[in-house]
Structures are given as C-alpha cells and as structure tokens.
Design a protein around this motif. Structure first.
Motif, PDB file in Angstrom:
ATOM      1  N   ALA A   1     -18.284   0.250 -13.389  1.00  0.00           N
ATOM      2  CA  ALA A   1     -19.429  -0.345 -12.693  1.00  0.00           C
ATOM      3  C   ALA A   1     -20.130   0.693 -11.826  1.00  0.00           C
ATOM      4  O   ALA A   1     -21.368   0.746 -11.777  1.00  0.00           O
ATOM      5  CB  ALA A   1     -18.975  -1.535 -11.849  1.00  0.00           C
ATOM      6  N   LEU A   2     -19.362   1.538 -11.160  1.00  0.00           N
ATOM      7  CA  LEU A   2     -19.966   2.582 -10.330  1.00  0.00           C
ATOM      8  C   LEU A   2     -20.649   3.635 -11.195  1.00  0.00           C
ATOM      9  O   LEU A   2     -21.747   4.092 -10.867  1.00  0.00           O
ATOM     10  CB  LEU A   2     -18.914   3.223  -9.423  1.00  0.00           C
ATOM     11  N   LEU A   3     -20.039   3.997 -12.313  1.00  0.00           N
ATOM     12  CA  LEU A   3     -20.680   4.943 -13.230  1.00  0.00           C
ATOM     13  C   LEU A   3     -22.000   4.382 -13.743  1.00  0.00           C
ATOM     14  O   LEU A   3     -23.005   5.097 -13.807  1.00  0.00           O
ATOM     15  CB  LEU A   3     -19.762   5.262 -14.411  1.00  0.00           C
ATOM     16  N   ASP A   4     -22.000   3.102 -14.109  1.00  0.00           N
ATOM     17  CA  ASP A   4     -23.238   2.466 -14.568  1.00  0.00           C
ATOM     18  C   ASP A   4     -24.313   2.563 -13.495  1.00  0.00           C
ATOM     19  O   ASP A   4     -25.459   2.926 -13.777  1.00  0.00           O
ATOM     20  CB  ASP A   4     -23.006   0.992 -14.917  1.00  0.00           C
ATOM     21  N   ALA A   5     -23.959   2.245 -12.258  1.00  0.00           N
ATOM     22  CA  ALA A   5     -24.919   2.275 -11.161  1.00  0.00           C
ATOM     23  C   ALA A   5     -25.454   3.689 -10.937  1.00  0.00           C
ATOM     24  O   ALA A   5     -26.658   3.879 -10.734  1.00  0.00           O
ATOM     25  CB  ALA A   5     -24.276   1.735  -9.886  1.00  0.00           C
TER      26      ALA A   5
ATOM     27  N   GLY B   1     -30.281  13.138 -21.883  1.00  0.00           N
ATOM     28  CA  GLY B   1     -28.851  13.131 -21.603  1.00  0.00           C
ATOM     29  C   GLY B   1     -28.334  14.334 -20.845  1.00  0.00           C
ATOM     30  O   GLY B   1     -27.556  14.185 -19.898  1.00  0.00           O
ATOM     31  N   TYR B   2     -28.721  15.532 -21.237  1.00  0.00           N
ATOM     32  CA  TYR B   2     -28.217  16.728 -20.563  1.00  0.00           C
ATOM     33  C   TYR B   2     -28.629  16.737 -19.089  1.00  0.00           C
ATOM     34  O   TYR B   2     -27.827  17.061 -18.214  1.00  0.00           O
ATOM     35  CB  TYR B   2     -28.708  17.996 -21.265  1.00  0.00           C
ATOM     36  N   LYS B   3     -29.874  16.369 -18.811  1.00  0.00           N
ATOM     37  CA  LYS B   3     -30.348  16.351 -17.432  1.00  0.00           C
ATOM     38  C   LYS B   3     -29.601  15.290 -16.620  1.00  0.00           C
ATOM     39  O   LYS B   3     -29.259  15.514 -15.463  1.00  0.00           O
ATOM     40  CB  LYS B   3     -31.849  16.097 -17.381  1.00  0.00           C
ATOM     41  N   ILE B   4     -29.337  14.142 -17.236  1.00  0.00           N
ATOM     42  CA  ILE B   4     -28.557  13.091 -16.561  1.00  0.00           C
ATOM     43  C   ILE B   4     -27.178  13.640 -16.214  1.00  0.00           C
ATOM     44  O   ILE B   4     -26.704  13.487 -15.093  1.00  0.00           O
ATOM     45  CB  ILE B   4     -28.435  11.832 -17.443  1.00  0.00           C
ATOM     46  N   THR B   5     -26.550  14.294 -17.183  1.00  0.00           N
ATOM     47  CA  THR B   5     -25.218  14.863 -16.957  1.00  0.00           C
ATOM     48  C   THR B   5     -25.230  15.845 -15.795  1.00  0.00           C
ATOM     49  O   THR B   5     -24.348  15.805 -14.931  1.00  0.00           O
ATOM     50  CB  THR B   5     -24.712  15.587 -18.225  1.00  0.00           C
TER      51      THR B   5
ATOM     52  N   GLU C   1     -19.831  15.367 -20.512  1.00  0.00           N
ATOM     53  CA  GLU C   1     -20.774  14.704 -21.410  1.00  0.00           C
ATOM     54  C   GLU C   1     -20.056  13.649 -22.242  1.00  0.00           C
ATOM     55  O   GLU C   1     -20.636  12.620 -22.572  1.00  0.00           O
ATOM     56  CB  GLU C   1     -21.453  15.724 -22.315  1.00  0.00           C
ATOM     57  N   SER C   2     -18.792  13.899 -22.580  1.00  0.00           N
ATOM     58  CA  SER C   2     -18.050  12.928 -23.382  1.00  0.00           C
ATOM     59  C   SER C   2     -17.802  11.628 -22.617  1.00  0.00           C
ATOM     60  O   SER C   2     -17.545  10.590 -23.216  1.00  0.00           O
ATOM     61  CB  SER C   2     -16.721  13.512 -23.875  1.00  0.00           C
ATOM     62  N   THR C   3     -17.889  11.665 -21.306  1.00  0.00           N
ATOM     63  CA  THR C   3     -17.803  10.450 -20.490  1.00  0.00           C
ATOM     64  C   THR C   3     -19.168   9.805 -20.358  1.00  0.00           C
ATOM     65  O   THR C   3     -19.292   8.580 -20.371  1.00  0.00           O
ATOM     66  CB  THR C   3     -17.249  10.783 -19.086  1.00  0.00           C
TER      67      THR C   3
END
Length: 107
Positions: free
Chosen positions: A8-12, A27-31, A42-44
């Motif tokens: 839930a915290l990761l989602d937030a 995706g890369y920038k989010i990571t 990235e695998s998470t």
C-alpha cells in the motif's frame, strides 16, 4: 534500521511520483525518484506499475523518444482518489507514530 515497505505504501509513493508530471512519466524516471527515498529495484517497481494499471489507477501510453518507443504512465481519476486517500491516511499514521517515538516531556 530499515523499515519494511508494504504494498500500500509502495502504491502511494509510485502514484505520488507519477502525479508530479501532468502528461505522465516513464518507468526508469519513476525508479530513480523512488530510489531517492527507498532502496527499490526496477524488478520491484514494474509489478507495482502493472498492479496499479490493472486496478485502473494508472494508464499507459507509448511515445517515441530518440528513435525508440518509451512507455509512459499517467495517473487516472481513480488514481487521484486513491492518492488523496493515502495522503490523508499517511498524515494520521505518521502523526501517531511520531507521538510514540518522540521523547515525552516528563516535567
């Protein structure tokens, strides 16, 4: 000490990062942004992105960048609702934890 980060915290956190860019982000920038506050690979990240897409919290589109397609993620209206709910819950949760962890004045 390392605190466990639940889904839930990761989602937030992912929704908060994606919400910063009105047209979405990749995706890369989010990571990279998430890694500034959490030790996350990235695998998470990609299973989190897929789950949020499946749940209708993120939408995805591809855009050409330097001759290649780059996948962008954008928060949906349902994602905004969840993010606001998470922000409110985080305020309550963090205030409660802080009140326990901070030293109390015993005078």
């Amino acid at each position: 000490m390392v605190f466990n980060t639940g889904s839930a915290l990761l989602d937030a956190i992912v929704l908060a990062v994606v919400s910063k860019e009105p047209e979405g982000t990749y995706g890369y920038k989010i990571t990279q942004e998430v890694r500034m506050i959490l030790d996350m690979s990235e695998s998470t990240l990609y299973p989190v992105l897929r789950r949020l897409m499946k749940d209708g919290k993120l939408e995805v589109y591809d855009m050409e960048y330097a001759g290649r397609n780059r996948r962008y993620y954008k928060i949906t209206p349902a994602g905004w609702v969840l993010l606001e709910m998470c922000r409110e819950e985080w305020k309550r949760y963090s205030n409660n934890i802080t009140s326990i962890l901070e030293p109390q004045d015993t005078a």
